[in-house]
Scaffold this motif. Structure first.
Motif, mmCIF file in Angstrom:
data_model
loop_
_atom_site.group_PDB
_atom_site.id
_atom_site.type_symbol
_atom_site.label_atom_id
_atom_site.label_comp_id
_atom_site.label_asym_id
_atom_site.label_seq_id
_atom_site.Cartn_x
_atom_site.Cartn_y
_atom_site.Cartn_z
ATOM 1 N N UNK A 3 68.794 5.998 42.819
ATOM 2 C CA UNK A 3 69.301 7.193 42.135
ATOM 3 C C UNK A 3 68.329 7.632 41.040
ATOM 4 N N UNK A 4 67.698 6.662 40.368
ATOM 5 C CA UNK A 4 66.698 6.966 39.337
ATOM 6 C C UNK A 4 65.519 7.715 39.954
ATOM 7 N N UNK A 5 65.018 7.229 41.078
ATOM 8 C CA UNK A 5 63.873 7.869 41.726
ATOM 9 C C UNK A 5 64.220 9.247 42.278
ATOM 10 N N UNK A 6 65.412 9.382 42.850
ATOM 11 C CA UNK A 6 65.843 10.696 43.339
ATOM 12 C C UNK A 6 65.955 11.676 42.173
ATOM 13 N N UNK A 7 66.515 11.227 41.065
ATOM 14 C CA UNK A 7 66.609 12.077 39.882
ATOM 15 C C UNK A 7 65.247 12.473 39.353
ATOM 16 N N UNK A 8 64.318 11.531 39.386
ATOM 17 C CA UNK A 8 62.962 11.818 38.929
ATOM 18 C C UNK A 8 62.283 12.860 39.812
ATOM 19 N N UNK A 9 62.422 12.713 41.121
ATOM 20 C CA UNK A 9 61.805 13.657 42.049
ATOM 21 C C UNK A 9 62.464 15.031 41.951
ATOM 22 N N UNK A 10 63.791 15.078 41.926
ATOM 23 C CA UNK A 10 64.481 16.369 41.832
ATOM 24 C C UNK A 10 64.227 17.044 40.486
ATOM 25 N N UNK A 11 64.142 16.247 39.421
ATOM 26 C CA UNK A 11 63.819 16.815 38.114
ATOM 27 C C UNK A 11 62.426 17.419 38.093
ATOM 28 N N UNK A 12 61.472 16.734 38.727
ATOM 29 C CA UNK A 12 60.112 17.266 38.795
ATOM 30 C C UNK A 12 60.059 18.537 39.634
ATOM 31 N N UNK A 13 60.793 18.553 40.738
ATOM 32 C CA UNK A 13 60.839 19.765 41.584
ATOM 33 C C UNK A 13 61.476 20.934 40.834
ATOM 34 N N UNK A 14 62.585 20.663 40.176
ATOM 35 C CA UNK A 14 63.249 21.710 39.398
ATOM 36 C C UNK A 14 62.372 22.218 38.267
ATOM 37 N N UNK A 15 61.662 21.306 37.633
ATOM 38 C CA UNK A 15 60.761 21.683 36.561
ATOM 39 C C UNK A 15 59.622 22.554 37.086
ATOM 40 N N UNK A 16 59.077 22.180 38.229
ATOM 41 C CA UNK A 16 57.994 22.969 38.818
ATOM 42 C C UNK A 16 58.441 24.357 39.217
ATOM 43 N N UNK A 17 59.603 24.451 39.815
ATOM 44 C CA UNK A 17 60.135 25.756 40.214
ATOM 45 C C UNK A 17 60.392 26.628 38.991
#
Length: 50
Positions: A3-17
């Motif tokens: 869940x930590x890694x999924x949150x990290x990846x989704x947070x990075x994607x959301x930040x990039x968008x």
């Protein structure tokens, strides 16, 4: 840990968008942090609400 890694990846994607859409580093950082925290702690939050 997953869940930590999924949150990290989704947070990075959301930040990039957000950065591409607004060209603002502040909004991108806030969006990334909020998505990360909501994904990471989402199960605990949902358990308390339900």
């Amino acid at each position: 840990m997953a869940r930590f890694l999924v949150g990290l990846v989704l947070g990075a994607c959301g930040s990039g968008i957000t950065y591409v859409a607004t060209d603002s580093r502040h909004w991108a950082a806030i969006t990334g942090a909020v998505v990360f925290v909501l994904v990471w702690l989402g199960e605990l939050i949902l358990d308390d609400l339900l």
